[in-house]
Scaffold this motif. Structure first.
Motif, PDB file in Angstrom:
ATOM      1  N   GLY A   1      19.031   7.605 -14.284  1.00 30.31           N
ATOM      2  CA  GLY A   1      18.107   8.398 -15.097  1.00 30.31           C
ATOM      3  C   GLY A   1      16.711   7.799 -15.101  1.00 30.31           C
ATOM      4  O   GLY A   1      15.711   8.525 -15.013  1.00 30.31           O
ATOM      5  N   ALA A   2      16.619   6.486 -15.212  1.00 32.29           N
ATOM      6  CA  ALA A   2      15.321   5.810 -15.209  1.00 32.29           C
ATOM      7  C   ALA A   2      14.609   5.986 -13.867  1.00 32.29           C
ATOM      8  O   ALA A   2      13.398   6.232 -13.826  1.00 32.29           O
ATOM      9  CB  ALA A   2      15.497   4.330 -15.537  1.00 32.29           C
TER      10      ALA A   2
ATOM     11  N   PRO B   1      24.956   2.062 -13.001  1.00 33.34           N
ATOM     12  CA  PRO B   1      25.075   2.703 -14.294  1.00 33.34           C
ATOM     13  C   PRO B   1      24.221   3.987 -14.349  1.00 33.34           C
ATOM     14  O   PRO B   1      23.199   4.095 -13.685  1.00 33.34           O
ATOM     15  CB  PRO B   1      24.573   1.680 -15.290  1.00 33.34           C
ATOM     16  CG  PRO B   1      24.342   0.418 -14.532  1.00 33.34           C
ATOM     17  CD  PRO B   1      24.471   0.708 -13.090  1.00 33.34           C
ATOM     18  N   SER B   2      24.637   4.905 -15.170  1.00 37.52           N
ATOM     19  CA  SER B   2      23.956   6.199 -15.251  1.00 37.52           C
ATOM     20  C   SER B   2      22.545   6.072 -15.847  1.00 37.52           C
ATOM     21  O   SER B   2      21.656   6.831 -15.491  1.00 37.52           O
ATOM     22  CB  SER B   2      24.789   7.178 -16.068  1.00 37.52           C
ATOM     23  OG  SER B   2      24.938   6.714 -17.381  1.00 37.52           O
ATOM     24  N   TRP B   3      22.331   5.124 -16.753  1.00 34.62           N
ATOM     25  CA  TRP B   3      20.994   4.965 -17.331  1.00 34.62           C
ATOM     26  C   TRP B   3      19.984   4.545 -16.263  1.00 34.62           C
ATOM     27  O   TRP B   3      18.825   4.945 -16.308  1.00 34.62           O
ATOM     28  CB  TRP B   3      21.002   3.973 -18.493  1.00 34.62           C
ATOM     29  CG  TRP B   3      21.290   2.553 -18.073  1.00 34.62           C
ATOM     30  CD1 TRP B   3      22.490   1.940 -18.024  1.00 34.62           C
ATOM     31  CD2 TRP B   3      20.325   1.590 -17.610  1.00 34.62           C
ATOM     32  NE1 TRP B   3      22.359   0.659 -17.565  1.00 34.62           N
ATOM     33  CE2 TRP B   3      21.035   0.404 -17.310  1.00 34.62           C
ATOM     34  CE3 TRP B   3      18.953   1.609 -17.430  1.00 34.62           C
ATOM     35  CZ2 TRP B   3      20.409  -0.729 -16.822  1.00 34.62           C
ATOM     36  CZ3 TRP B   3      18.330   0.454 -16.954  1.00 34.62           C
ATOM     37  CH2 TRP B   3      19.061  -0.697 -16.663  1.00 34.62           C
ATOM     38  N   LEU B   4      20.435   3.765 -15.277  1.00 32.87           N
ATOM     39  CA  LEU B   4      19.548   3.318 -14.203  1.00 32.87           C
ATOM     40  C   LEU B   4      19.157   4.507 -13.323  1.00 32.87           C
ATOM     41  O   LEU B   4      17.993   4.654 -12.947  1.00 32.87           O
ATOM     42  CB  LEU B   4      20.228   2.234 -13.363  1.00 32.87           C
ATOM     43  CG  LEU B   4      19.385   1.614 -12.257  1.00 32.87           C
ATOM     44  CD1 LEU B   4      18.124   0.985 -12.828  1.00 32.87           C
ATOM     45  CD2 LEU B   4      20.201   0.597 -11.491  1.00 32.87           C
TER      46      LEU B   4
END
Length: 131
Positions: free
Chosen positions: A6-7, A1-4
């Motif tokens: 980014g994190a 996922p893109s949030w991962l």
């Protein structure tokens, strides 16, 4: 996922920023500005392959480091002059001057250290010289 992603990216930036801060500041909180600039210079001198010898004066040592990082010769010499004056001649503290000299020397010292530890930077530099 893109949030991962980014994190992970944000974490990497935070770790790099913390490492940079620690490299320049760790253990120097009780020193004057002149002593801090000189201590940073000593740290980076070791990292670029020029630790001070027991018999070296600060002026002799900075000449040796200047052969490795010639583009920072002038600001490194200024830091050492300020340190010698503050330490041995009981000169007046020159905090703004020491901070300015460190600011000038810093980029060249970081570049030299990165070239020393990372083969990519060494290859890149040797390619640029040939071109």
């Amino acid at each position: 996922p893109s949030w991962l992603l980014g994190a992970v990216g944000l974490t990497l930036v935070a770790v790099l920023a913390g490492g940079w801060w620690a490299a320049e500041n760790w253990g120097f909180h009780r020193l004057s500005a002149v002593e801090t600039a000189y201590a940073r210079l000593l740290r980076f001198g070791r990292w670029v392959g020029c630790p001070p010898r027991v018999s070296d004066t600060p002026l002799e040592w900075v000449e040796d480091v200047s052969t490795i990082v010639p583009e920072a010769r002038e600001p490194m010499g200024r830091i050492v002059d300020l340190y010698v004056s503050a330490r041995f001649a009981r000169g007046a503290p020159a905090a703004p001057e020491a901070k300015a000299a460190w600011k000038q020397a810093r980029p060249a010292l970081w570049r030299r250290w990165l070239r020393r530890i990372n083969p990519f930077f060494r290859r890149y530099r040797s390619r640029r010289r040939r071109a």
